[in-house]
Design a protein around this motif. Structure first.
Motif, PDB file in Angstrom:
ATOM      1  N   LYS A  24       0.851  -1.202   0.000  1.00  0.00           N
ATOM      2  CA  LYS A  24       0.000   0.000   0.000  1.00  0.00           C
ATOM      3  C   LYS A  24       0.881   1.245   0.000  1.00  0.00           C
ATOM      4  N   VAL A  84      -8.665   5.830   8.935  1.00  0.00           N
ATOM      5  CA  VAL A  84      -8.421   4.679   8.050  1.00  0.00           C
ATOM      6  C   VAL A  84      -6.990   4.172   8.259  1.00  0.00           C
ATOM      7  N   LYS A 112      -4.295   1.048   7.325  1.00  0.00           N
ATOM      8  CA  LYS A 112      -4.126  -0.070   6.383  1.00  0.00           C
ATOM      9  C   LYS A 112      -2.782  -0.758   6.593  1.00  0.00           C
ATOM     10  N   VAL A 153      -7.573  -3.663   6.335  1.00  0.00           N
ATOM     11  CA  VAL A 153      -8.001  -2.272   6.503  1.00  0.00           C
ATOM     12  C   VAL A 153      -8.951  -2.177   7.695  1.00  0.00           C
ATOM     13  N   GLU A 200      -4.643   7.044   6.504  1.00  0.00           N
ATOM     14  CA  GLU A 200      -5.093   8.017   5.497  1.00  0.00           C
ATOM     15  C   GLU A 200      -6.404   8.698   5.835  1.00  0.00           C
ATOM     16  N   GLN A 201      -6.602   9.779   5.126  1.00  0.00           N
ATOM     17  CA  GLN A 201      -7.818  10.582   5.245  1.00  0.00           C
ATOM     18  C   GLN A 201      -9.009   9.732   4.809  1.00  0.00           C
ATOM     19  N   PHE A 202     -10.130   9.865   5.501  1.00  0.00           N
ATOM     20  CA  PHE A 202     -11.345   9.137   5.142  1.00  0.00           C
ATOM     21  C   PHE A 202     -12.029   9.844   3.978  1.00  0.00           C
ATOM     22  N   LEU A 203     -12.347   9.088   2.947  1.00  0.00           N
ATOM     23  CA  LEU A 203     -13.050   9.662   1.792  1.00  0.00           C
ATOM     24  C   LEU A 203     -14.512   9.257   1.851  1.00  0.00           C
ATOM     25  N   LYS A 215     -19.474  -5.413  -0.051  1.00  0.00           N
ATOM     26  CA  LYS A 215     -18.400  -6.018   0.744  1.00  0.00           C
ATOM     27  C   LYS A 215     -18.858  -6.597   2.081  1.00  0.00           C
ATOM     28  N   MET A 226     -13.374   5.828  -5.344  1.00  0.00           N
ATOM     29  CA  MET A 226     -14.438   6.471  -4.582  1.00  0.00           C
ATOM     30  C   MET A 226     -14.913   7.640  -5.436  1.00  0.00           C
ATOM     31  N   ILE A 233      -8.915   4.445  -4.163  1.00  0.00           N
ATOM     32  CA  ILE A 233      -8.826   3.852  -2.825  1.00  0.00           C
ATOM     33  C   ILE A 233      -7.715   2.817  -2.830  1.00  0.00           C
TER      34      ILE A 233
HETATM   35  P1  AMP Z   1      -8.873  -1.439   0.516  1.00  0.00           P
HETATM   36  O1  AMP Z   1      -8.411  -2.817   0.918  1.00  0.00           O
HETATM   37  O2  AMP Z   1      -7.800  -0.429   0.452  1.00  0.00           O
HETATM   38  O3  AMP Z   1      -9.775  -1.472  -0.678  1.00  0.00           O
HETATM   39  O4  AMP Z   1      -9.895  -0.968   1.664  1.00  0.00           O
HETATM   40  C1  AMP Z   1     -11.010  -1.752   2.000  1.00  0.00           C
HETATM   41  C2  AMP Z   1     -12.234  -0.883   2.106  1.00  0.00           C
HETATM   42  O5  AMP Z   1     -12.048   0.116   3.114  1.00  0.00           O
HETATM   43  C3  AMP Z   1     -12.528  -0.099   0.849  1.00  0.00           C
HETATM   44  O6  AMP Z   1     -13.241  -0.859  -0.078  1.00  0.00           O
HETATM   45  C4  AMP Z   1     -13.322   1.058   1.393  1.00  0.00           C
HETATM   46  O7  AMP Z   1     -14.662   0.689   1.618  1.00  0.00           O
HETATM   47  C5  AMP Z   1     -12.677   1.324   2.713  1.00  0.00           C
HETATM   48  N1  AMP Z   1     -11.676   2.371   2.587  1.00  0.00           N
HETATM   49  C6  AMP Z   1     -10.356   2.224   2.314  1.00  0.00           C
HETATM   50  N2  AMP Z   1      -9.717   3.398   2.273  1.00  0.00           N
HETATM   51  C7  AMP Z   1     -10.657   4.347   2.526  1.00  0.00           C
HETATM   52  C8  AMP Z   1     -10.611   5.771   2.618  1.00  0.00           C
HETATM   53  N3  AMP Z   1      -9.489   6.474   2.492  1.00  0.00           N
HETATM   54  N4  AMP Z   1     -11.772   6.406   2.878  1.00  0.00           N
HETATM   55  C9  AMP Z   1     -12.929   5.716   3.051  1.00  0.00           C
HETATM   56  N5  AMP Z   1     -13.015   4.380   2.985  1.00  0.00           N
HETATM   57  C10 AMP Z   1     -11.902   3.693   2.727  1.00  0.00           C
END
Ligand code: AMP
Ligand code: GLY
Length: 444
Positions: free
Chosen positions: A107, A147, A149, A159, A190-193, A219, A278, A287
């Motif tokens: 990541k 958030v 990861k 995550v 990271e910042q929440f989107l 999901k 997103m 994302i």
């Molecule tokens: P990822 O494995 O990076 O896809 O993250 C898993 C899930 O977490 C994503 O499908 C999003 O629903 C949520 N997510 C990850 N990063 C963010 C973010 N910066 N802001 C909001 N939701 C996030």
């Protein structure tokens, strides 16, 4: 051509099913596949992570093109292994090498790559156990939710999104001290989107690219997006907010800078790029990158490709995508995943499956398709469950209705009718696939 697909899930079943329809395909093999794949191809036992077993399969069956389903063999360097081997280097290969696979495998690498090439993504910083104090300060500078990861591959579970700052600090410490093993020895914060997610799939030869149908996946385990995260409980394609204008932004702000960035880094990327996006008020943000197709999105996406998918894959592997055009059907696809009771936590395996699940290709009408994932044949020759996600049902077809809402409702009806006809002890599935899309269309 002799084709080998690597992997064993619904995604690989769907890819194999699509490849099978190509006039270019003479013999199709899947390693290790599943009983569903076994109806349309020859199964080869062994793990795609066992490179010498893959080589043996390729050499023995005179394979001309290899298509990799899951990310792990790519992150481990399967492509590099092919390129370094005298016998294998002439075999066409769809999937990036180890360097390119870092887009998904790390990541931190992916975020730094996006930052370097000005690709829109959430603001971030990465930390290790030496920089906990800094991480705390960074968390305090952000607004809830937080958030966190794991840097490395954590089977889609790495995550965590806590709502309170204290919980976030606790989570950070637990991740850094091995909650996800070595995958979380570094943590990206990271910042929440805020927005609606969509998955966009690109097939690229490193220079040119095709955009496959987009999809939305579901999901969480429970209806209304509640409960634990899973590998994916359903999918729909197309996604109504993905308009030409939105896709124009995805191409110019994300896909093209990503390909330029890869070229600039000297990474020869031939394979899929799955953009987890997103939609924040009409603007796309990345994302995550994945270096493979999504599951269960693929089970919806493949049914909407009208052109010769194998021809696209061959062109990708040869670096000739410039000459290809993809044809996408106007039809809707709606996928419902049936899972074992208890999934995504512990669940029982070996439950007998009854109902019409083994559909032979030549009897498939084109309306409803069943893609296997966690199924196997037991010692008595019976079809049983062998995983959390057991099978996916995709419904589509040329519905007579002109209305988008009616098309989705028809898809729901057809998919759920089929889901009801297949049973095993503990069967669970979401009942609300597509309902949010119907609501979205009504409101907009
Ligand atoms: P990822 O494995 O990076 O896809 O993250 C898993 C899930 O977490 C994503 O499908 C999003 O629903 C949520 N997510 C990850 N990063 C963010 C973010 N910066 N802001 C909001 N939701 C996030
Ligand atoms: N469905 C999301 C994924 O395959 O990662």
């Amino acid at each position: 051509m002799n084709v080998l697909v690597l992997g064993s899930g619904g995604r690989e079943h769907a890819i194999a099913w699509k490849i099978r329809q190509s006039p270019l395909c003479t013999n199709l093999f899947v390693m290790p596949g599943n009983p569903g794949c076994g109806q349309i191809s020859t199964l080869i036992s062994g793990s795609p992570k066992d490179f010498s077993a893959v080589k043996e399969a390729v050499v023995n069956n005179h394979i001309e093109i290899v298509v990799v389903g899951p990310e792990e063999p790519l992150v481990l360097g399967l492509r590099d292994y092919f390129e370094a081997d005298e016998e294998l280097k002439r075999v066409l290969f769809v999937g990036p090498g180890k360097e390119g696979a870092r887009l998904e495998g790390s990541k931190e690498f992916a975020k730094e790559f996006m930052q370097k090439y000005s690709i829109p993504t959430a603001a971030f910083k990465s930390f290790s156990s030496e920089t906990i104090a800094e991480a705390d300060r960074f968390l305090e500078s952000l607004k809830a939710p937080y958030v966190l990861k794991a840097d490395g591959l954590a089977a889609g579970k790495g995550v965590v999104i806590p709502n309170e700052i204290e919980k976030a600090k606790e989570e950070l410490r637990s991740m850094l001290s091995g909650k996800f093993g070595s995958a979380s020895s570094r943590v990206v914060i990271e910042q929440f989107l805020k927005g609606i997610e969509v998955s966009v799939f690109v097939l690229t030869d490193g220079k040119d690219y095709l955009v496959l149908p987009e999809a939305k996946d579901y999901k969480r385990i429970g209806d209304g997006d509640t409960g634990l995260n899973t590998g994916g409980m359903g999918a729909v394609s197309p996604v109504p907010f993905v308009t030409e204008e939105f896709m124009g932004k995805v191409r110019s702000r994300i896909i093209e800078p990503t390909l330029k960035g890869l070229q600039n880094e000297g990474i020869d990327y031939k394979g899929f790029i799955f953009l987890g996006l997103m939609n924040c008020g009409g603007d796309p943000y990345v994302i995550e990158y994945n270096v493979r197709m999504g599951d269960p999105e693929t089970e919806a996406v493949m049914t909407r490709i009208d052109s010769d998918f194998l021809s696209h894959l061959v062109a990708c592997a040869k670096g000739e995508l410039k000459n290809e055009t993809i044809e996408i059907s106007e039809e809707n696809a709606l996928t419902v995943v049936c899972v074992s009771g208890g999934y995504p936590e512990s669940y029982r395996k070996g439950m007998k499956i009854s109902g019409d699940i083994l559909i032979r290709e030549n009897t498939f009408s084109g309306k409803v398709m069943i893609f296997h994932s966690g199924t196997s044949i037991n010692g008595e020759g019976e079809l049983v469950t062998s995983g959390g996600r057991v099978f996916a049902v995709t419904a589509n077809g040329s519905y007579l209705s002109e209305s988008d809402i009616q098309k989705i409702e028809d898809g729901r009806q057809a998919a759920y009718d089929k889901v009801e006809k297949i049973s095993f002890e503990g069967k669970n599935f979401r009942k609300d696939i597509g309902l949010d899309i119907i609501r979205y269309i009504k409101e907009s």
